[in-house]
Enzyme design. Structure first.
Site, PDB file in Angstrom:
ATOM      1  N   HIS A   1       0.844  -1.205   0.000  1.00  0.00           N
ATOM      2  CA  HIS A   1       0.000   0.000   0.000  1.00  0.00           C
ATOM      3  C   HIS A   1       0.883   1.260   0.000  1.00  0.00           C
ATOM      4  O   HIS A   1       0.629   2.208  -0.742  1.00  0.00           O
ATOM      5  CB  HIS A   1      -0.881   0.065   1.255  1.00  0.00           C
ATOM      6  CG  HIS A   1      -1.936  -1.009   1.360  1.00  0.00           C
ATOM      7  ND1 HIS A   1      -2.089  -1.781   2.486  1.00  0.00           N
ATOM      8  CD2 HIS A   1      -2.892  -1.414   0.503  1.00  0.00           C
ATOM      9  CE1 HIS A   1      -3.106  -2.619   2.316  1.00  0.00           C
ATOM     10  NE2 HIS A   1      -3.605  -2.426   1.117  1.00  0.00           N
TER      11      HIS A   1
ATOM     12  N   LYS B   1     -16.402  -5.899   3.962  1.00  0.00           N
ATOM     13  CA  LYS B   1     -15.430  -6.783   4.621  1.00  0.00           C
ATOM     14  C   LYS B   1     -15.599  -6.614   6.126  1.00  0.00           C
ATOM     15  O   LYS B   1     -16.085  -5.591   6.589  1.00  0.00           O
ATOM     16  CB  LYS B   1     -14.005  -6.352   4.267  1.00  0.00           C
ATOM     17  CG  LYS B   1     -13.632  -6.568   2.815  1.00  0.00           C
ATOM     18  CD  LYS B   1     -12.170  -6.191   2.584  1.00  0.00           C
ATOM     19  CE  LYS B   1     -11.764  -6.306   1.132  1.00  0.00           C
ATOM     20  NZ  LYS B   1     -10.399  -5.821   0.877  1.00  0.00           N
TER      21      LYS B   1
ATOM     22  N   ARG C   1      -2.256  -6.042  -8.356  1.00  0.00           N
ATOM     23  CA  ARG C   1      -1.241  -7.076  -8.121  1.00  0.00           C
ATOM     24  C   ARG C   1      -1.315  -8.090  -9.247  1.00  0.00           C
ATOM     25  O   ARG C   1      -1.131  -7.746 -10.395  1.00  0.00           O
ATOM     26  CB  ARG C   1      -1.459  -7.738  -6.759  1.00  0.00           C
ATOM     27  CG  ARG C   1      -0.978  -6.885  -5.615  1.00  0.00           C
ATOM     28  CD  ARG C   1      -1.551  -7.304  -4.299  1.00  0.00           C
ATOM     29  NE  ARG C   1      -2.989  -7.081  -4.275  1.00  0.00           N
ATOM     30  CZ  ARG C   1      -3.745  -7.172  -3.201  1.00  0.00           C
ATOM     31  NH1 ARG C   1      -3.206  -7.509  -2.056  1.00  0.00           N
ATOM     32  NH2 ARG C   1      -5.039  -6.935  -3.263  1.00  0.00           N
TER      33      ARG C   1
ATOM     34  N   SER D   1      -2.956  -7.621   3.023  1.00  0.00           N
ATOM     35  CA  SER D   1      -3.195  -7.494   4.466  1.00  0.00           C
ATOM     36  C   SER D   1      -3.500  -8.867   5.065  1.00  0.00           C
ATOM     37  O   SER D   1      -3.114  -9.166   6.197  1.00  0.00           O
ATOM     38  CB  SER D   1      -4.364  -6.552   4.720  1.00  0.00           C
ATOM     39  OG  SER D   1      -4.056  -5.270   4.238  1.00  0.00           O
TER      40      SER D   1
HETATM   41  P1  ADP Z   1      -5.984  -5.978   0.596  1.00  0.00           P
HETATM   42  O1  ADP Z   1      -6.422  -6.434  -0.770  1.00  0.00           O
HETATM   43  O2  ADP Z   1      -4.533  -6.192   0.891  1.00  0.00           O
HETATM   44  O3  ADP Z   1      -6.893  -6.420   1.713  1.00  0.00           O
HETATM   45  P2  ADP Z   1      -7.101  -3.241   0.454  1.00  0.00           P
HETATM   46  O4  ADP Z   1      -8.510  -3.558   0.247  1.00  0.00           O
HETATM   47  O5  ADP Z   1      -6.775  -2.403   1.624  1.00  0.00           O
HETATM   48  O6  ADP Z   1      -6.085  -4.445   0.565  1.00  0.00           O
HETATM   49  O7  ADP Z   1      -6.487  -2.626  -0.879  1.00  0.00           O
HETATM   50  C1  ADP Z   1      -6.543  -1.291  -1.226  1.00  0.00           C
HETATM   51  C2  ADP Z   1      -5.921  -1.110  -2.582  1.00  0.00           C
HETATM   52  O8  ADP Z   1      -4.532  -1.394  -2.525  1.00  0.00           O
HETATM   53  C3  ADP Z   1      -6.473  -1.979  -3.707  1.00  0.00           C
HETATM   54  O9  ADP Z   1      -6.482  -1.202  -4.893  1.00  0.00           O
HETATM   55  C4  ADP Z   1      -5.452  -3.090  -3.806  1.00  0.00           C
HETATM   56  O10 ADP Z   1      -5.421  -3.673  -5.096  1.00  0.00           O
HETATM   57  C5  ADP Z   1      -4.182  -2.335  -3.512  1.00  0.00           C
HETATM   58  N1  ADP Z   1      -3.115  -3.174  -2.970  1.00  0.00           N
HETATM   59  C6  ADP Z   1      -3.176  -4.005  -1.910  1.00  0.00           C
HETATM   60  N2  ADP Z   1      -1.989  -4.618  -1.698  1.00  0.00           N
HETATM   61  C7  ADP Z   1      -1.153  -4.170  -2.666  1.00  0.00           C
HETATM   62  C8  ADP Z   1       0.211  -4.444  -3.011  1.00  0.00           C
HETATM   63  N3  ADP Z   1       0.937  -5.333  -2.340  1.00  0.00           N
HETATM   64  N4  ADP Z   1       0.757  -3.780  -4.061  1.00  0.00           N
HETATM   65  C9  ADP Z   1      -0.007  -2.898  -4.761  1.00  0.00           C
HETATM   66  N5  ADP Z   1      -1.295  -2.613  -4.512  1.00  0.00           N
HETATM   67  C10 ADP Z   1      -1.869  -3.229  -3.477  1.00  0.00           C
END
Ligand code: ADP
Length: 161
Positions: A17, A41, A90, A128
């Site tokens: 992130h 979620k 990703r 996460s």
């Molecule tokens: P997660 O999918 O890890 O539970 P979130 O819902 O908080 O995370 O994701 C928020 C945004 O960050 C989404 O657009 C997701 O694709 C992106 N994201 C999550 N992890 C990564 C990563 N390792 N690299 C790039 N983008 C990411």
């Protein structure tokens, strides 16, 4: 002013992130990182903790503002004057859902564009969910989450055992 929104659940914020935040903050004059509380979620961490962690690790970026919202994403973006929604991509598995969301948001608000940033190769695998799993087994988290949050996050995990 060029303004973008980077939404997510950030449960917790990871180095993946943070890499997206750093890159987007170079492109936009103002970047709102928003913890969305209506994403369907059920997060492990409280909203307060997720905000605090984001604030701690983005404090060095003067044009980044951390907020939360329970509004529809495009309504929140409009309320902040943002014309771009940033998403991190990703592997292929992110694509279907994110593409569908981008099209739905475009239908609701054609003046707001979704822009995808490719995950850095280093963090391609990081989520996460994986971080929480590793933390439960006591793995060293320094390559996965921002250093500012490691100790407190470990305590959160341990207090749930
Ligand atoms: P997660 O999918 O890890 O539970 P979130 O819902 O908080 O995370 O994701 C928020 C945004 O960050 C989404 O657009 C997701 O694709 C992106 N994201 C999550 N992890 C990564 C990563 N390792 N690299 C790039 N983008 C990411």
């Amino acid at each position: 002013m060029s303004i973008a929104v980077y939404p997510g659940s950030f449960d917790p914020v990871t180095l993946g992130h943070l890499n997206i935040i750093k890159r987007a903050s170079r492109t936009f004059e103002k970047l709102y990182v928003c913890v969305m509380v209506n994403s369907g979620k059920s997060p492990m961490l409280s909203l307060e903790k997720r905000l605090k962690y984001l604030e701690e690790c983005t404090a060095r970026f003067p044009n980044v503002v951390v907020e939360c919202s329970d509004k529809l994403l495009v309504e929140y973006a409009d309320s902040r004057g943002a014309t771009v929604i940033i998403k991190g991509l990703r592997a292929v598995s992110d694509f279907d859902w994110e593409f569908q969301m981008a099209l739905a948001n475009n239908k609701l608000a054609p003046h707001i564009d979704t822009q995808f940033l490719m995950a850095s190769q280093k963090y391609m695998y990081l989520s996460s969910t994986i971080v929480k799993e590793m933390a439960r087994y006591g793995v060293d988290l320094s390559e996965f989450v921002p250093r500012e949050i490691i100790d407190d996050f470990k305590n959160q995990i341990n207090s749930r055992r």
